[in-house]
Design a protein around this motif. Structure first.
Motif, PDB file in Angstrom:
ATOM      1  N   PHE A   1      53.601 -13.975  76.207  1.00  0.00           N
ATOM      2  CA  PHE A   1      52.826 -14.810  76.827  1.00  0.00           C
ATOM      3  C   PHE A   1      51.929 -15.599  76.525  1.00  0.00           C
ATOM      4  O   PHE A   1      51.277 -14.804  75.178  1.00  0.00           O
ATOM      5  CB  PHE A   1      52.069 -14.439  77.830  1.00  0.00           C
TER       6      PHE A   1
ATOM      7  N   MET B   1      53.330 -18.066  80.514  1.00  0.00           N
ATOM      8  CA  MET B   1      54.982 -17.045  80.045  1.00  0.00           C
ATOM      9  C   MET B   1      56.332 -17.325  80.013  1.00  0.00           C
ATOM     10  O   MET B   1      56.952 -18.332  80.259  1.00  0.00           O
ATOM     11  CB  MET B   1      55.120 -16.426  81.820  1.00  0.00           C
TER      12      MET B   1
ATOM     13  N   VAL C   1      52.801  -7.590  77.310  1.00  0.00           N
ATOM     14  CA  VAL C   1      52.924  -9.530  77.363  1.00  0.00           C
ATOM     15  C   VAL C   1      52.645 -10.382  75.791  1.00  0.00           C
ATOM     16  O   VAL C   1      52.593 -11.639  75.670  1.00  0.00           O
ATOM     17  CB  VAL C   1      52.165  -9.997  78.650  1.00  0.00           C
TER      18      VAL C   1
ATOM     19  N   LEU D   1      60.500 -13.956  80.133  1.00  0.00           N
ATOM     20  CA  LEU D   1      60.281 -13.394  81.586  1.00  0.00           C
ATOM     21  C   LEU D   1      61.284 -12.247  81.488  1.00  0.00           C
ATOM     22  O   LEU D   1      62.641 -12.367  81.058  1.00  0.00           O
ATOM     23  CB  LEU D   1      60.061 -14.452  82.533  1.00  0.00           C
TER      24      LEU D   1
ATOM     25  N   SER E   1      61.036 -19.348  81.272  1.00  0.00           N
ATOM     26  CA  SER E   1      59.762 -19.559  81.485  1.00  0.00           C
ATOM     27  C   SER E   1      59.067 -20.100  82.540  1.00  0.00           C
ATOM     28  O   SER E   1      59.552 -20.880  82.897  1.00  0.00           O
ATOM     29  CB  SER E   1      58.842 -20.476  79.676  1.00  0.00           C
TER      30      SER E   1
ATOM     31  N   ASP F   1      58.449  -8.577  84.807  1.00  0.00           N
ATOM     32  CA  ASP F   1      56.930  -9.260  84.808  1.00  0.00           C
ATOM     33  C   ASP F   1      57.117  -9.422  86.347  1.00  0.00           C
ATOM     34  O   ASP F   1      56.259 -10.266  86.494  1.00  0.00           O
ATOM     35  CB  ASP F   1      57.265 -10.138  84.169  1.00  0.00           C
TER      36      ASP F   1
END
Length: 123
Positions: free
Chosen positions: A67, A82, A63, A85, A16, A89
């Motif tokens: 996100f 976020m 996303v 991941l 993250s 990304d």
């Protein structure tokens, strides 16, 4: 309208990061804000947007569920949390403001861009 993005870095897949974008010189609480990203060799793409109240958000399908965009109008700052991941990304992430008060940031409606912050996700 200076927009100062920060928080990028290197993270492993599944990790993250939280990006921040501090705004100055505009009545922040009246402007929609958003995030875009640009991967190497690709066009800049929309990631997420939030209205001026913080009550309505929009996400790219890629996303959604991972996100979260939010804002703190008292701090003139918008965030992008976020999670989960993925290597895809990896990109330079840009914050943006709407072109007018009470607008929603879209590809066609950006008033100002931040300088970008690099996010690299390793596999």
């Amino acid at each position: 309208v200076p927009l100062q993005a920060s928080g990028g870095g290197l993270v492993q897949a599944g990790g993250s990061l939280r990006l921040s974008c501090a705004a100055s010189g505009l009545p922040f609480s009246s402007y929609g804000m958003g995030w875009f990203r640009q991967a190497p060799g690709k066009e800049r793409e929309f990631v997420a947007a939030i209205d001026w109240t913080g009550g309505t958000t929009f996400y790219a399908d890629s996303v959604k569920g991972r996100f979260t965009i939010s804002r703190d109008n008292a701090k003139n700052t918008v965030y992008l949390q976020m999670n989960s991941l993925k290597p895809e990304d990896t990109a330079v992430y840009y914050c943006a403001s709407s072109s007018a008060r009470y607008g929603i940031v879209t590809v066609a409606n950006v008033g100002s861009w931040g300088q970008g912050t690099l996010v690299t996700v390793s596999s």
